[in-house]
Motif scaffolding. Structure first.
Motif, mmCIF file in Angstrom:
data_model
loop_
_atom_site.group_PDB
_atom_site.id
_atom_site.type_symbol
_atom_site.label_atom_id
_atom_site.label_comp_id
_atom_site.label_asym_id
_atom_site.label_seq_id
_atom_site.Cartn_x
_atom_site.Cartn_y
_atom_site.Cartn_z
ATOM 1 N N VAL A 174 -8.344 6.367 5.059
ATOM 2 C CA VAL A 174 -8.050 5.793 6.211
ATOM 3 C C VAL A 174 -7.834 6.682 7.332
ATOM 4 C CG1 VAL A 174 -6.805 3.672 7.780
ATOM 5 C CG2 VAL A 174 -7.301 3.644 5.104
ATOM 6 N N ALA A 204 0.866 -1.325 -0.143
ATOM 7 C CA ALA A 204 -0.015 0.021 -0.045
ATOM 8 C C ALA A 204 0.748 1.290 0.023
ATOM 9 C CB ALA A 204 -0.934 0.009 1.282
ATOM 10 N N ASP A 238 -4.434 8.412 5.865
ATOM 11 C CA ASP A 238 -3.750 7.524 4.798
ATOM 12 C C ASP A 238 -4.913 7.135 3.747
ATOM 13 O OD1 ASP A 238 -3.072 5.317 3.342
ATOM 14 O OD2 ASP A 238 -3.528 3.979 4.901
ATOM 15 N N THR A 239 -4.798 7.847 2.690
ATOM 16 C CA THR A 239 -5.717 7.546 1.638
ATOM 17 C C THR A 239 -5.300 6.610 0.492
ATOM 18 O OG1 THR A 239 -5.755 9.240 0.150
ATOM 19 C CG2 THR A 239 -6.781 9.726 2.135
ATOM 20 N N GLY A 240 -5.970 5.864 0.071
ATOM 21 C CA GLY A 240 -5.414 5.168 -1.283
ATOM 22 C C GLY A 240 -6.350 4.725 -2.187
ATOM 23 N N ASN A 295 -10.067 4.662 -0.630
ATOM 24 C CA ASN A 295 -10.372 4.276 0.919
ATOM 25 C C ASN A 295 -9.497 5.334 1.511
ATOM 26 O OD1 ASN A 295 -10.321 2.923 2.977
ATOM 27 N ND2 ASN A 295 -8.981 1.272 2.672
ATOM 28 N N MET A 301 1.068 3.651 1.979
ATOM 29 C CA MET A 301 1.506 3.921 3.193
ATOM 30 C C MET A 301 2.514 3.154 3.703
ATOM 31 S SD MET A 301 0.438 1.662 5.577
ATOM 32 C CE MET A 301 0.394 2.258 7.121
ATOM 33 N N MET A 339 -0.774 2.779 -6.380
ATOM 34 C CA MET A 339 -1.729 3.448 -5.540
ATOM 35 C C MET A 339 -1.496 4.690 -5.242
ATOM 36 S SD MET A 339 -2.717 2.224 -1.531
ATOM 37 C CE MET A 339 -3.614 0.763 -1.819
ATOM 38 N N ARG A 371 0.203 -7.312 -4.159
ATOM 39 C CA ARG A 371 -0.525 -7.878 -3.352
ATOM 40 C C ARG A 371 -0.493 -9.242 -3.805
ATOM 41 N NH1 ARG A 371 -5.131 -3.850 -0.946
ATOM 42 N NH2 ARG A 371 -3.801 -2.401 -0.326
ATOM 43 N N TRP A 428 -8.978 -0.594 8.471
ATOM 44 C CA TRP A 428 -8.115 -1.107 7.353
ATOM 45 C C TRP A 428 -6.647 -1.300 8.391
ATOM 46 C CZ3 TRP A 428 -2.945 -0.230 5.834
ATOM 47 C CH2 TRP A 428 -2.839 -0.868 4.666
HETATM 48 N N1 SER Z 1 -3.650 1.868 3.162
HETATM 49 C C1 SER Z 1 -5.222 1.840 2.819
HETATM 50 C C2 SER Z 1 -5.066 0.853 1.588
HETATM 51 O O1 SER Z 1 -4.487 0.403 1.416
HETATM 52 C C3 SER Z 1 -5.378 3.225 2.247
HETATM 53 O O2 SER Z 1 -4.255 3.748 1.699
HETATM 54 O O3 SER Z 1 -6.310 0.688 1.118
#
Ligand code: SER
Length: 881
Positions: free
Chosen positions: A204, A43, A225-227, A202, A45, A90, A71, A159
């Motif tokens: 977070v 991710a 933390d946005t993804g 997302n 983050m 991301m 992943r 998350w």
């Molecule tokens: N860590 C969260 C995700 O992977 C937002 O960045 O969805």
């Protein structure tokens, strides 16, 4: 909304968040740095974890990135559906104790509705069931109607990733793609499994830290933390069915179809393979570019699985020959505008992947054959699960990663005994671990140094000086911070400034002495502790040492110099390797200590002795050219412009230190070096070997160590000369040559002697042998006689004047034989060798025959030899006139 290309989308997002004051950074490597909780970055983050926990201070309290991620949780489903993939990018914006929910939510909405212009009535929001605050912001501040907001439980709206790290409740944005994507069920709504409501962003609210034992503690600061998956967003903006239809991904998909001669969307099975390869080739291209090499462990194993899976699906599509190379080109072309390093590393990436492809191609057919046989056995015996040991053998000997075996088994309706496989793996791992030995304290995740204030850092003075005066700021043992250490004890000293170099970049830590008014400590090692702290491992040798005392730091200068010689030589070596072997050479690891250089690098075949000599000569030439070694601290972009070599996948700060030996060698490096190349003295390579697929190792020495080596060789030569009674070792070669000559002559005369002895023995045997009707007969079984001797024996018999017959059963060879020879006089008397062996061998069940004077026959049952030979006289009598 307007069709937007993936590359343009990335840029639009990053620009938007830059306008909100976020620091825009390039994607970090796919390989986590100093983080054991993750194998690969999953991710945006993940590389920023220390900023969330507060362990490290971020360059700015708000940042934005587009992060490469992999992943593998769903790897089995990749290909089978168009939804799954391993590699993706991301988009993220992050706040480390800076902005929180209000801004994160409002900006996300602004970007989605103002920049991307997604129609508001098709957007839905989910919030964590207990998060009233977030719901309020969405509804009251942003104006999302309540019937577009749903509350969801922990499973959906909380998350976290990996075994530990920052996490928190989240809020997600969904896009309603319309009924045509829906499942049609009456209760279909946000959160439904079908493709209608696509979750794409997302947010977070990172407030907690998860610990390995599953507990949570609140973080000191509140973070954001946005993804948002870039490919997913692109699919939405391009109004296409899946990420495999997005412009840059589709280009790769189309390329595969072209090579395979198929059309996407026509046949499910082929689509599966096309999707597997499309996804995996993207993943492995970026893994290679981040310095990962296929191996049997960690990230390297993920890479191996991905490459091998892609290769197998290439076979399923009927692609002949190596094909990954062609695809890499398309991946690079589609991504180079953001990842310009891909072009530079193109040749290297191709080498890494084709090398692995070749290795697998070598065993895949044999492995497939074995697996097919095993499957046939299972079908015959009614078994449904393949033994763990067989799965292990397929992986260990034929390079089939378990998931590949599993996939093939599943296609035929079987499963694998994964527990059994794991057991075999564990045995292998334990053996390997035992062979490696234990790890040390500093390698553990949580250390005593975490208890020191995180802002406290040690300044390294050792580029300029080897001794300094300072203070014992902290004193610790393995478990806790202490205030005093006595003679005989070992401890760690941390201080605000030190000339001791902490082990890093393959250069070992310094040793030396630290003294205070009351005691003396021998520094046996220096290591980087957490967050900028340098820890000296010490043994107190005199008196005692107390926290807070003034202290004198003195590095062992002689050792430091020996290390510098080897470190500078390692740089010269890398440059020489690239010069002689090519630009695909990159450092893969090194160890530089006072005794030697051990340099590991990417190269895909053995180095010839000529190349090795050339490399060594080039390094020595640069040493003798007396070139000043200079260091500069530069902004990273400038250093890159100079063409300085960076380590693959290494995380560098804004500025880097560049060490140069004229323009022959320029490297990013924090190590300590010579000031002039000539100080290295001389450079001598000791060995060159392969340590893993595509990785070779050179070990070498410099300076006084070369002298040591010469002295050792000289001692050995002198000792040899003495043994041979020579005054001058220079005469050794001549002496050895003449000794070998003498030896050969002696051998010859020994052979002649042996022949003479054999001759007289032969004569002796003839004297004493029996006679049948005036013909001398020799018959025997000889266990050390075989095909090589028959002709010799034959001619000895045939040269005799008198009538002689020899019949032997020679059993030295794998296939025992009867051999028979007769002198002319015997033949004249009616003896026929061919007929004789024929009859005798028949008693053993064997067959054969030949000329009257010489013949051979096979032996059927060796147990019958004696009995058969006993018939010789009787048979002979029948022949003799
Ligand atoms: N860590 C969260 C995700 O992977 C937002 O960045 O969805």
């Amino acid at each position: 909304m307007e069709w937007t290309g993936l590359n343009e989308l990335r840029d639009s997002y990053l620009k938007f968040f830059e306008s909100k004051g976020c620091l825009r950074k390039k994607s970090y490597s796919l390989v986590p740095q100093n983080d054991n909780s993750l194998l690969l970055i999953v991710a945006g983050m993940a590389p920023l974890k220390p900023y969330f926990t507060g362990q490290e201070v971020p360059p700015r309290a708000r940042m934005t990135t587009c992060q490469k991620c992999i992943r593998t949780g769903d790897i089995e489903n990749v290909g089978k559906t168009a939804r799954h993939g391993t590699y993706f990018e991301m988009l993220g914006n992050f706040s480390f104790g800076d902005y929180f929910k209000d801004e994160a939510i409002a900006w996300a909405w602004e970007y989605v509705t103002q920049v991307l212009k997604l129609p508001e009535d098709r957007l839905y929001i989910s919030v964590y069931e207990e998060d009233d605050e977030a719901e309020k912001i969405w509804h009251e501040k942003v104006g999302v109607p309540m019937d577009h907001i749903v509350r969801m439980g922990k499973e959906d709206n909380f998350w976290e990733a990996g075994t530990d790290g920052p996490c928190g409740p989240c809020s997600e944005i969904y896009f309603d793609r319309g009924e045509k994507y829906g499942c049609g069920k009456p209760d279909c709504k946000v959160g439904c499994d079908c493709d209608r409501y696509m979750e794409f962003w997302n947010l977070v609210f990172t407030q907690f830290e998860r610990h390995e034992d599953g507990t949570y503690t609140p973080l000191a600061q509140k973070n954001i933390d946005t993804g948002m998956g870039l490919e997913r967003l692109a699919a939405l903006m391009q109004d296409v069915n899946s990420i495999f239809d997005v412009d840059t991904v589709k280009a790769i998909r189309d390329h595969i179809c072209k090579i395979a001669g198929c059309t996407y969307g026509e046949e499910y099975k082929k689509d599966v393979s096309v999707r597997v390869i499309t996804d995996h080739i993207r993943a492995v291209t970026f893994l290679a570019s981040d310095g990962v090499l296929p191996s049997n462990e960690g990230a390297g194993y993920v890479m191996r699985r991905l490459v091998r899976r892609a290769v197998r699906h290439g076979k399923l599509l009927g692609i002949e020959g190596m094909f990954l190379k062609d695809l890499v080109k398309t991946v690079v072309d589609c991504n180079k505008c953001e990842y310009n390093e891909l072009e530079e590393k193109y040749d290297y990436i191709v080498k890494v992947l084709t090398n692995e492809e070749m290795n697998f191609n070598r065993t895949i057919d044999r492995g497939m054959k074995l697996l097919e046989d095993l499957i046939a056995d299972m079908q015959a015996s009614g078994k449904t699960v393949l033994d763990g040991e067989d799965c292990f053998k397929l992986s260990d000997t034929y390079g089939f990663p378990l998931d590949l075996t599993r996939e093939i088994l599943e296609e035929k309706g079987f499963t694998a005994d994964e527990e059994g496989y794991e057991k075999c793996m564990e045995v292998q791992r334990t053996t390997a671990r035992e062979a490696r030995g234990g790890s040390k304290y500093m390698g553990a995740d949580e250390t005593v140094f975490h208890r020191i204030d995180k802002e406290f850092a040690s300044e390294f003075l050792g580029y300029e000086t080897l001794s300094s005066d300072g203070k014992i700021d902290f004193l610790a043992n393995d478990d806790e911070l202490i205030t005093r250490a006595e003679a005989g004890q070992t401890a760690y000293i941390v201080s605000a400034a030190t000339p001791f170099y902490a082990e890093s970049g393959g250069q070992v830590g310094d040793t030396g002495i630290i003294t205070t008014d009351t005691g003396k400590a021998e520094v046996t090692d220096t290591q980087k502790a957490v967050a900028g702290k340098i820890a000296h491992t010490v043994k107190i040798t005199e008196g005692y040492i107390e926290q807070g005392q003034a202290a004198h730091f003195e590095v062992d200068a002689k050792r430091r110099m020996a290390i510098a010689r080897n470190h500078t030589a390692a740089h010269l070596l890398q440059a020489a390797l690239r010069n002689v072997l090519g630009d695909h050479v990159h450092q893969k690891g090194q160890l530089v200590d006072a005794d030697r250089v051990r340099f590991d690098f990417s190269h895909f075949e053995a180095i010839t002795p000529e190349q090795l000599a050339q490399i060594e000569a080039l390094v020595n030439e640069k040493i003798m050219d007396c070139i000043p070694v200079t260091t500069q601290v530069l902004p990273i972009a400038e250093a890159e412009k100079l063409g300085a070599m960076a380590l693959f996948g290494e995380k560098y700060g804004e500025t880097v230190r560049v060490v140069s030996v004229s323009d022959f060698s320029l490297e990013f490096c924090g190590g300590t070096h010579l000031t002039n190349s000539s100080q290295a003295g001389l450079f001598k390579i000791l060995s060159e070997s392969s340590i893993a697929s595509g990785v070779r190792r050179i070990e070498a020495v410099t300076g006084t160590n070369v002298l040591g080596l010469i002295n050792e060789l000289e001692d050995r030569m002198n000792a040899s000369a003495k043994l041979l009674k020579l005054n001058d070792p220079k005469l050794l070669t001549d002496r050895i040559t003449s000794l070998l000559e003498e030896n050969k002559e002696l051998g010859k005369s020994a052979d002649a002697l042996k022949a003479e002895i054999a001759n007289s023995m032969f004569a002796d045997i003839l004297e004493r042998c029996r006679e049948v009707k005036g013909v001398k007969v020799i018959s025997a079984m000889l266990s050390n006689v075989g095909a090589a001797m028959y002709d010799k024996f034959g001619s000895r018999i045939k040269e005799r004047e008198e009538p002689v017959v020899m019949l032997i059963a020679g059993t030295a060879d794998e296939k025992p034989k009867f051999f028979c020879a007769c002198s002319k006089a015997a033949v004249d008397k009616g003896v026929h060798a061919g007929k004789l062996v024929k009859e005798i061998s028949a008693f053993t069940g064997g067959k054969g025959g030949g000329r009257p004077d010489q013949a051979m026959a096979g032996i059927g049952d060796p147990a019958m030899i004696d009995e058969a030979l006993a018939k010789t006289d009787e048979v002979l009598e029948g022949f003799i006139k």
